[in-house]
Motif scaffolding. Structure first.
Motif, PDB file in Angstrom:
ATOM      1  N   ILE A 150     -76.615  11.698  67.663  1.00  0.00           N
ATOM      2  CA  ILE A 150     -77.245  11.310  66.769  1.00  0.00           C
ATOM      3  C   ILE A 150     -77.033   9.628  66.359  1.00  0.00           C
ATOM      4  CG2 ILE A 150     -74.931  12.220  65.561  1.00  0.00           C
ATOM      5  CD1 ILE A 150     -73.042   9.279  66.415  1.00  0.00           C
ATOM      6  N   GLY A 151     -77.743   9.354  65.418  1.00  0.00           N
ATOM      7  CA  GLY A 151     -78.816   7.543  65.848  1.00  0.00           C
ATOM      8  C   GLY A 151     -77.455   6.609  65.628  1.00  0.00           C
ATOM      9  N   TYR A 152     -77.955   5.545  66.021  1.00  0.00           N
ATOM     10  CA  TYR A 152     -77.615   4.317  66.240  1.00  0.00           C
ATOM     11  C   TYR A 152     -79.012   3.421  65.822  1.00  0.00           C
ATOM     12  CZ  TYR A 152     -72.835   5.012  66.650  1.00  0.00           C
ATOM     13  OH  TYR A 152     -71.045   5.795  66.361  1.00  0.00           O
ATOM     14  N   LYS A 153     -78.518   2.606  65.708  1.00  0.00           N
ATOM     15  CA  LYS A 153     -79.724   1.129  65.117  1.00  0.00           C
ATOM     16  C   LYS A 153     -78.936  -0.021  64.412  1.00  0.00           C
ATOM     17  CE  LYS A 153     -83.772   0.257  61.804  1.00  0.00           C
ATOM     18  NZ  LYS A 153     -84.707   1.147  60.780  1.00  0.00           N
ATOM     19  N   LYS A 154     -79.375  -1.323  65.265  1.00  0.00           N
ATOM     20  CA  LYS A 154     -79.041  -2.378  65.097  1.00  0.00           C
ATOM     21  C   LYS A 154     -80.541  -3.526  64.933  1.00  0.00           C
ATOM     22  CE  LYS A 154     -76.776  -6.350  67.911  1.00  0.00           C
ATOM     23  NZ  LYS A 154     -76.336  -6.809  69.082  1.00  0.00           N
ATOM     24  N   THR A 155     -79.809  -4.813  63.412  1.00  0.00           N
ATOM     25  CA  THR A 155     -81.231  -5.418  63.369  1.00  0.00           C
ATOM     26  C   THR A 155     -80.798  -6.257  63.802  1.00  0.00           C
ATOM     27  OG1 THR A 155     -81.866  -3.882  61.146  1.00  0.00           O
ATOM     28  CG2 THR A 155     -82.423  -5.957  61.194  1.00  0.00           C
ATOM     29  N   LYS A 156     -81.045  -7.277  64.158  1.00  0.00           N
ATOM     30  CA  LYS A 156     -81.294  -8.693  64.407  1.00  0.00           C
ATOM     31  C   LYS A 156     -80.949  -9.799  63.584  1.00  0.00           C
ATOM     32  CE  LYS A 156     -80.675  -9.426  68.813  1.00  0.00           C
ATOM     33  NZ  LYS A 156     -80.598 -10.362  70.236  1.00  0.00           N
ATOM     34  N   GLN A 157     -80.713 -10.577  63.390  1.00  0.00           N
ATOM     35  CA  GLN A 157     -81.208 -11.832  62.631  1.00  0.00           C
ATOM     36  C   GLN A 157     -81.677 -13.328  62.803  1.00  0.00           C
ATOM     37  OE1 GLN A 157     -81.063 -10.844  58.739  1.00  0.00           O
ATOM     38  NE2 GLN A 157     -79.851  -8.515  59.276  1.00  0.00           N
ATOM     39  N   THR A 207     -85.538  -5.301  65.585  1.00  0.00           N
ATOM     40  CA  THR A 207     -85.030  -4.678  64.952  1.00  0.00           C
ATOM     41  C   THR A 207     -84.320  -3.496  66.768  1.00  0.00           C
ATOM     42  OG1 THR A 207     -84.735  -3.698  63.516  1.00  0.00           O
ATOM     43  CG2 THR A 207     -84.542  -1.415  63.859  1.00  0.00           C
ATOM     44  N   TRP A 208     -83.553  -2.664  66.830  1.00  0.00           N
ATOM     45  CA  TRP A 208     -83.044  -1.856  68.257  1.00  0.00           C
ATOM     46  C   TRP A 208     -81.907  -0.678  67.641  1.00  0.00           C
ATOM     47  CZ3 TRP A 208     -83.524  -3.282  73.699  1.00  0.00           C
ATOM     48  CH2 TRP A 208     -84.070  -4.813  73.724  1.00  0.00           C
ATOM     49  N   GLU A 209     -82.282   0.396  68.732  1.00  0.00           N
ATOM     50  CA  GLU A 209     -82.558   2.051  68.078  1.00  0.00           C
ATOM     51  C   GLU A 209     -81.681   2.470  69.390  1.00  0.00           C
ATOM     52  OE1 GLU A 209     -84.781   4.050  65.012  1.00  0.00           O
ATOM     53  OE2 GLU A 209     -85.541   1.860  64.464  1.00  0.00           O
ATOM     54  N   LEU A 210     -81.105   3.243  69.154  1.00  0.00           N
ATOM     55  CA  LEU A 210     -80.763   4.680  70.483  1.00  0.00           C
ATOM     56  C   LEU A 210     -80.453   5.794  69.580  1.00  0.00           C
ATOM     57  CD1 LEU A 210     -77.495   4.601  70.924  1.00  0.00           C
ATOM     58  CD2 LEU A 210     -78.060   2.543  71.574  1.00  0.00           C
ATOM     59  N   HIS A 211     -80.483   7.322  70.659  1.00  0.00           N
ATOM     60  CA  HIS A 211     -79.423   8.235  70.684  1.00  0.00           C
ATOM     61  C   HIS A 211     -78.567   8.740  70.825  1.00  0.00           C
ATOM     62  CE1 HIS A 211     -83.428   9.667  68.069  1.00  0.00           C
ATOM     63  NE2 HIS A 211     -83.027   9.082  67.101  1.00  0.00           N
ATOM     64  N   THR A 212     -77.373   9.124  71.334  1.00  0.00           N
ATOM     65  CA  THR A 212     -76.221   8.698  71.569  1.00  0.00           C
ATOM     66  C   THR A 212     -75.397  10.272  71.499  1.00  0.00           C
ATOM     67  OG1 THR A 212     -74.609   8.341  73.145  1.00  0.00           O
ATOM     68  CG2 THR A 212     -74.404   8.021  70.802  1.00  0.00           C
ATOM     69  N   ILE A 213     -74.576  11.095  71.497  1.00  0.00           N
ATOM     70  CA  ILE A 213     -73.425  12.277  71.966  1.00  0.00           C
ATOM     71  C   ILE A 213     -73.060  11.595  70.921  1.00  0.00           C
ATOM     72  CG2 ILE A 213     -72.650  14.131  72.833  1.00  0.00           C
ATOM     73  CD1 ILE A 213     -74.489  13.467  75.200  1.00  0.00           C
ATOM     74  N   LEU A 214     -72.979  11.990  69.957  1.00  0.00           N
ATOM     75  CA  LEU A 214     -71.376  12.501  68.975  1.00  0.00           C
ATOM     76  C   LEU A 214     -70.006  13.099  69.622  1.00  0.00           C
ATOM     77  CD1 LEU A 214     -70.759  11.653  66.000  1.00  0.00           C
ATOM     78  CD2 LEU A 214     -70.953  14.443  65.604  1.00  0.00           C
ATOM     79  N   GLU A 215     -70.442  13.891  70.159  1.00  0.00           N
ATOM     80  CA  GLU A 215     -68.798  13.934  70.775  1.00  0.00           C
ATOM     81  C   GLU A 215     -68.215  12.847  72.399  1.00  0.00           C
ATOM     82  OE1 GLU A 215     -70.594  17.217  69.155  1.00  0.00           O
ATOM     83  OE2 GLU A 215     -71.249  15.595  70.215  1.00  0.00           O
TER      84      GLU A 215
END
Length: 154
Positions: free
Chosen positions: A147-154, A110-118
Protein backbone atom coordinates in the motif's frame (compact mmCIF):
# COMPACT_ATOMS: atom_id res chain seq x y z
CA UNK A 1 19.03 6.28 21.69
CA UNK A 2 20.65 8.70 19.29
CA UNK A 3 21.11 7.69 15.71
CA UNK A 4 23.32 9.10 12.99
CA UNK A 5 22.72 8.97 9.27
CA UNK A 6 25.96 8.58 7.34
CA UNK A 7 25.98 8.82 3.55
CA UNK A 8 26.76 5.39 2.13
CA UNK A 9 29.62 4.96 -0.32
CA UNK A 10 30.58 2.18 -2.71
CA UNK A 11 32.80 0.79 0.04
CA UNK A 12 29.72 0.18 2.21
CA UNK A 13 27.97 -2.13 -0.25
CA UNK A 14 28.97 -5.41 1.44
CA UNK A 15 27.99 -4.14 4.89
CA UNK A 16 24.68 -2.68 3.73
CA UNK A 17 23.85 -5.77 1.68
CA UNK A 18 24.35 -7.92 4.77
CA UNK A 19 22.30 -5.62 7.03
CA UNK A 20 19.52 -5.26 4.44
CA UNK A 21 19.35 -9.02 3.93
CA UNK A 22 19.19 -9.71 7.66
CA UNK A 23 16.59 -6.98 8.20
CA UNK A 24 14.25 -8.20 5.45
CA UNK A 25 14.78 -11.98 5.82
CA UNK A 26 11.97 -12.44 8.39
CA UNK A 27 9.52 -10.71 6.03
CA UNK A 28 10.71 -12.82 3.10
CA UNK A 29 10.07 -15.99 5.11
CA UNK A 30 6.65 -14.72 6.22
CA UNK A 31 5.33 -13.43 2.89
CA UNK A 32 7.36 -15.41 0.34
CA UNK A 33 7.65 -12.32 -1.90
CA UNK A 34 10.78 -13.43 -3.68
CA UNK A 35 10.54 -10.91 -6.52
CA UNK A 36 9.98 -7.79 -4.39
CA UNK A 37 11.74 -8.40 -1.08
CA UNK A 38 15.04 -6.53 -0.62
CA UNK A 39 16.53 -9.61 1.11
CA UNK A 40 16.74 -11.06 -2.41
CA UNK A 41 18.25 -7.97 -4.01
CA UNK A 42 21.46 -8.70 -5.92
CA UNK A 43 24.48 -6.88 -4.56
CA UNK A 44 25.12 -5.14 -7.89
CA UNK A 45 21.64 -3.57 -7.73
CA UNK A 46 22.34 -2.27 -4.22
CA UNK A 47 25.67 -0.93 -5.46
CA UNK A 48 23.81 1.04 -8.17
CA UNK A 49 21.38 2.44 -5.59
CA UNK A 50 24.27 3.62 -3.41
CA UNK A 51 25.99 5.21 -6.40
CA UNK A 52 22.97 6.95 -7.95
CA UNK A 53 20.69 7.95 -5.08
CA UNK A 54 20.83 9.27 -1.53
CA UNK A 55 21.48 6.14 0.52
CA UNK A 56 22.40 6.41 4.20
CA UNK A 57 23.62 4.00 6.83
CA UNK A 58 21.64 4.19 10.06
CA UNK A 59 24.26 4.09 12.81
CA UNK A 60 23.75 3.53 16.55
CA UNK A 61 26.76 3.47 18.90
CA UNK A 62 29.09 3.34 15.88
CA UNK A 63 27.34 0.22 14.52
CA UNK A 64 25.40 0.13 11.24
CA UNK A 65 21.94 -1.16 12.23
CA UNK A 66 20.03 -0.22 9.10
CA UNK A 67 19.69 1.93 6.06
CA UNK A 68 17.43 4.46 4.39
CA UNK A 69 17.31 5.50 0.75
CA UNK A 70 15.76 8.69 -0.56
CA UNK A 71 14.81 9.02 -4.23
CA UNK A 72 13.45 12.09 -6.01
CA UNK A 73 10.56 11.24 -8.30
CA UNK A 74 8.48 13.96 -9.95
CA UNK A 75 7.89 16.52 -7.19
CA UNK A 76 8.19 14.06 -4.31
CA UNK A 77 10.79 12.38 -2.16
CA UNK A 78 10.37 8.61 -1.88
CA UNK A 79 11.64 6.48 1.00
CA UNK A 80 12.63 3.22 -0.65
CA UNK A 81 13.65 1.28 1.35
CA UNK A 82 14.11 1.86 5.05
CA UNK A 83 15.29 -1.07 7.15
CA UNK A 84 16.53 -1.80 10.67
CA UNK A 85 18.04 -5.02 11.99
CA UNK A 86 15.51 -7.13 13.93
CA UNK A 87 17.33 -6.71 17.27
CA UNK A 88 17.05 -2.93 16.93
CA UNK A 89 13.43 -2.71 15.78
CA UNK A 90 10.83 -1.15 18.06
CA UNK A 91 13.30 1.32 19.57
CA UNK A 92 12.35 4.42 17.58
CA UNK A 93 15.30 4.15 15.18
CA UNK A 94 13.25 4.19 11.96
CA UNK A 95 11.20 7.10 13.27
CA UNK A 96 14.33 9.14 14.02
CA UNK A 97 15.82 8.28 10.64
CA UNK A 98 12.70 9.43 8.80
CA UNK A 99 12.51 12.63 10.84
CA UNK A 100 16.16 13.37 10.07
CA UNK A 101 15.81 12.90 6.31
CA UNK A 102 12.62 14.95 6.26
CA UNK A 103 14.53 17.81 7.92
CA UNK A 104 17.52 17.44 5.57
CA UNK A 105 15.70 17.16 2.24
CA UNK A 106 13.69 20.35 1.80
CA UNK A 107 13.34 21.00 -1.96
CA UNK A 108 9.96 19.24 -2.05
CA UNK A 109 7.13 19.16 0.47
CA UNK A 110 5.79 15.73 -0.48
CA UNK A 111 7.08 12.43 0.89
CA UNK A 112 5.88 9.01 -0.28
CA UNK A 113 6.52 5.34 0.38
CA UNK A 114 5.09 1.87 -0.04
CA UNK A 115 4.77 -0.63 2.77
CA UNK A 116 3.15 -3.96 3.55
CA UNK A 117 -0.51 -3.67 4.55
CA UNK A 118 -0.23 -6.71 6.82
CA UNK A 119 2.65 -5.17 8.82
CA UNK A 120 0.54 -3.13 11.24
CA UNK A 121 3.59 -1.81 13.11
CA UNK A 122 4.96 -0.25 9.93
CA UNK A 123 1.60 1.31 9.10
CA UNK A 124 1.33 2.68 12.64
CA UNK A 125 4.81 4.23 12.41
CA UNK A 126 4.09 6.04 9.16
CA UNK A 127 0.69 7.25 10.35
CA UNK A 128 2.25 8.49 13.60
CA UNK A 129 4.70 10.51 11.48
CA UNK A 130 1.83 12.16 9.58
CA UNK A 131 1.68 9.95 6.49
CA UNK A 132 -1.75 9.24 5.05
CA UNK A 133 -2.79 6.21 3.07
CA UNK A 134 -3.09 6.71 -0.69
CA UNK A 135 -5.13 4.82 -3.29
CA UNK A 136 -2.09 2.72 -4.28
CA UNK A 137 -2.65 -0.95 -3.59
CA UNK A 138 -0.81 -3.86 -5.20
CA UNK A 139 -1.52 -7.46 -4.32
CA UNK A 140 1.85 -9.23 -4.40
CA UNK A 141 0.54 -12.66 -3.48
CA UNK A 142 -2.17 -14.23 -1.32
CA UNK A 143 -0.23 -13.31 1.84
CA UNK A 144 0.83 -9.74 1.09
CA UNK A 145 -0.43 -6.45 -0.30
CA UNK A 146 1.66 -3.31 -0.82
CA UNK A 147 0.00 0.00 0.00
CA UNK A 148 1.02 3.61 -0.45
CA UNK A 149 1.50 6.42 2.05
CA UNK A 150 2.00 10.12 1.40
CA UNK A 151 2.82 13.14 3.55
CA UNK A 152 2.67 16.76 2.45
CA UNK A 153 4.55 19.13 4.70
CA UNK A 154 3.31 22.70 4.94
Amino acid sequence: MEIKLIKATAGDVLLLHDVQTRAFQPLLEKYLDYETNPANEPINRLFEKIQYSSFFKIVVDQKCVGGIRIVRKDASYWISPIFVLPDYQGKGIAQQAIEQVEQSFTNYNTWELHTILEEKGNCYLYEKLGYERTDFEQIVNDKMTLIGYKKTKQ
